[in-house]
Design an enzyme around this catalytic site. Structure first.
Site, PDB file in Angstrom:
ATOM      1  N   SER A 178       4.001   1.626  -4.564  1.00 14.96           N
ATOM      2  CA  SER A 178       3.161   2.707  -4.030  1.00 14.96           C
ATOM      3  C   SER A 178       3.885   3.711  -3.147  1.00 14.96           C
ATOM      4  O   SER A 178       3.284   4.715  -2.761  1.00 14.96           O
ATOM      5  CB  SER A 178       1.970   2.127  -3.253  1.00 14.96           C
ATOM      6  OG  SER A 178       0.971   1.690  -4.142  1.00 14.96           O
ATOM      7  N   LYS A 224       3.710   7.303  -4.044  1.00 15.00           N
ATOM      8  CA  LYS A 224       2.679   8.238  -3.596  1.00 15.00           C
ATOM      9  C   LYS A 224       3.186   9.245  -2.557  1.00 15.00           C
ATOM     10  O   LYS A 224       2.477  10.201  -2.242  1.00 15.00           O
ATOM     11  CB  LYS A 224       1.477   7.477  -3.043  1.00 15.00           C
ATOM     12  CG  LYS A 224       0.747   6.614  -4.075  1.00 15.00           C
ATOM     13  CD  LYS A 224      -0.513   5.999  -3.483  1.00 15.00           C
ATOM     14  CE  LYS A 224      -1.240   5.118  -4.481  1.00 15.00           C
ATOM     15  NZ  LYS A 224      -0.723   3.741  -4.508  1.00 15.00           N
ATOM     16  N   SER A 265      -3.667   3.543   0.543  1.00 14.45           N
ATOM     17  CA  SER A 265      -2.835   3.557  -0.671  1.00 14.45           C
ATOM     18  C   SER A 265      -3.683   3.477  -1.936  1.00 14.45           C
ATOM     19  O   SER A 265      -3.362   2.773  -2.892  1.00 14.45           O
ATOM     20  CB  SER A 265      -1.819   2.404  -0.642  1.00 14.45           C
ATOM     21  OG  SER A 265      -0.820   2.587  -1.610  1.00 14.45           O
ATOM     22  N   LYS A 288       4.682   5.204   4.434  1.00 17.23           N
ATOM     23  CA  LYS A 288       4.052   4.658   3.241  1.00 17.23           C
ATOM     24  C   LYS A 288       4.630   3.295   2.879  1.00 17.23           C
ATOM     25  O   LYS A 288       5.837   3.090   2.944  1.00 17.23           O
ATOM     26  CB  LYS A 288       4.246   5.623   2.057  1.00 17.23           C
ATOM     27  CG  LYS A 288       3.393   5.303   0.847  1.00 17.23           C
ATOM     28  CD  LYS A 288       1.933   5.586   1.120  1.00 17.23           C
ATOM     29  CE  LYS A 288       1.041   4.939   0.064  1.00 17.23           C
ATOM     30  NZ  LYS A 288       0.946   3.468   0.203  1.00 17.23           N
TER      31      LYS A 288
END
Length: 400
Positions: A67, A70, A127, A240
């Site tokens: 993720s 992203k 997320s 993140k």
């Protein structure tokens, strides 16, 4: 007894002869624990301002990013906002495809409508894969078109060890062609936090709530940040997390203290606790060893710039902004050299135009530069202006 004493002395002498490890540690040094002991497969620590590498371990190894993919998704969302394509308050309608995403999600339903602001919140804090795909469709019409934009942006940023196949990192696999590296993740993290600093308004939120509005009515849904560092790390600004069975545990952590900005990326950590402890260790190491140099030009005077054929013929200039550079380790400010250079210019010149620069170097290494801007306009001299200037010069010569 004398032999033992001599042996002890020789042992300490040999220790003193061992050279100190350089600050920018490589994989072998990191593995031995001489710098920061990183057990994750790959890691990098970057100075956020200059992009200089402070620490690296297999920084270019191509791995599954999960993720943290992203981060690029968020860059393109904020670019679309900056370009006026839509605003934070604009509605986003969730498609059947977006709602079908598995993994981390906020359980958006088909035809449910949320604002862009809420979708960014869901992507940054929780997320959410469903929100990421919905926004990809909002920006580019389809996830496929959006992924093309992601790869184009990656090339623009110099991310040579990255290729995206989706906007979420959900179905990521090296064999499928979805991969990135710790250094490339740091590059896109730097782009996001520098060009779109408002991301910290989302990425530092620990808990929040959104309201689902569907045919069934309204219901609250809680969001909890997947980045545990936002709860306790001093100066954290984001950013993140990512984890799948293939990617293991990944994290891009950004933080700022005393005008020093750092980006720590950890990829393929063995468990979720390790990614946080090792990212924190990298950030701690950076803050402990980095020193900021700042020039606000208090000791500099700037002579007016001559503009041949311009009215006025001399204009005042001043730096666009103060200059800062992060040094890794100690430095001697007296050895920093400044070089002022002016461009070849001719009128018309408008206030705010770049007319030169101040370049900085340290022991032969370029540190960067600051533009010099015009503080006033200078228009082309007319024939009458030129004639008047010539007459004035003539009388000044005669008077001399």
């Amino acid at each position: 007894m004398k032999k033992i004493t001599v042996s002890i002395l020789l042992f300490f002498v040999s220790l003193l002869a061992i050279p100190a490890a350089p600050f920018c540690a490589h994989a072998e040094e990191a593995a031995s624990g001489s710098a920061v002991n990183v057990t994750a497969r790959s890691a990098v620590l970057l100075d956020g301002k200059s992009g200089e590498i402070i620490f690296e371990k297999e920084k270019d190894t191509e791995l599954v990013p999960a993720s943290i993919t992203k981060i690029m998704t968020l860059i393109l969302i904020f670019e679309a906002i900056d370009n006026g394509k839509f605003s934070l308050d604009d509605p986003v309608t969730v498609s059947e495809y977006a709602a079908s995403m598995g993994g981390s999600q906020v359980f958006l339903e088909p035809q449910e409508t949320q604002t862009v602001n809420t979708m960014i919140k869901c992507i940054s804090i929780a997320s959410a894969n469903d929100a990421a795909v919905a926004m990809a469709e909002k920006v580019a019409g389809s996830e496929e078109s959006f992924v093309k934009m992601m790869n184009e942006k990656a090339k623009e940023l110099g991310m040579v060890h990255t290729q995206f196949k989706n906007c979420t990192g959900l179905d990521d696999d090296i064999s499928s062609g979805h991969f990135s590296s710790a250094y490339d993740v740091a590059l896109m993290s730097r782009e996001l936090v520098i060009k779109h600093p408002q991301i910290s308004n989302y990425s530092t939120v620990w808990m929040d709530t959104i309201v689902h509005k569907t045919k069934k009515g309204e219901s609250n849904f809680g969001l909890t940040n997947t980045n545990k560092l936002v709860r306790y790390y001093d100066g954290i600004t984001g950013l993140k997390t990512g984890s799948t069975s293939k990617a293991k545990y990944c994290l891009s952590a950004t933080a700022s203290r005393n005008n020093i900005d750092l980006i720590a990326v950890v990829m393929a950590a063995p468990d979720h606790k390790v990614r946080f402890t090792e990212a924190q260790a990298l950030l701690d190491y950076g803050f402990a060893n980095c020193n900021i140099y700042e020039d606000a030009f208090e000791d500099m005077t700037f002579e007016p710039l001559s503009v041949k054929g311009g009215i006025p013929s001399n204009i005042n200039v001043y730096p666009q902004e103060k200059f800062t550079h992060t040094f890794i380790g100690d430095y001697d400010a007296d050895l920093i050299e400044k070089t002022v250079t002016f461009n070849a210019i001719s009128p018309p010149i408008k206030k705010g135009d770049e007319v030169g620069s101040i370049a900085y170097s340290y022991k032969g290494k370029n540190l960067g530069s600051v533009p010099l801007l015009a503080l006033q306009d200078s228009e082309p001299a007319s024939y009458a202006d030129t004639l008047l200037i010539s007459i004035r010069k003539f009388f000044r010569i005669q008077a001399a």
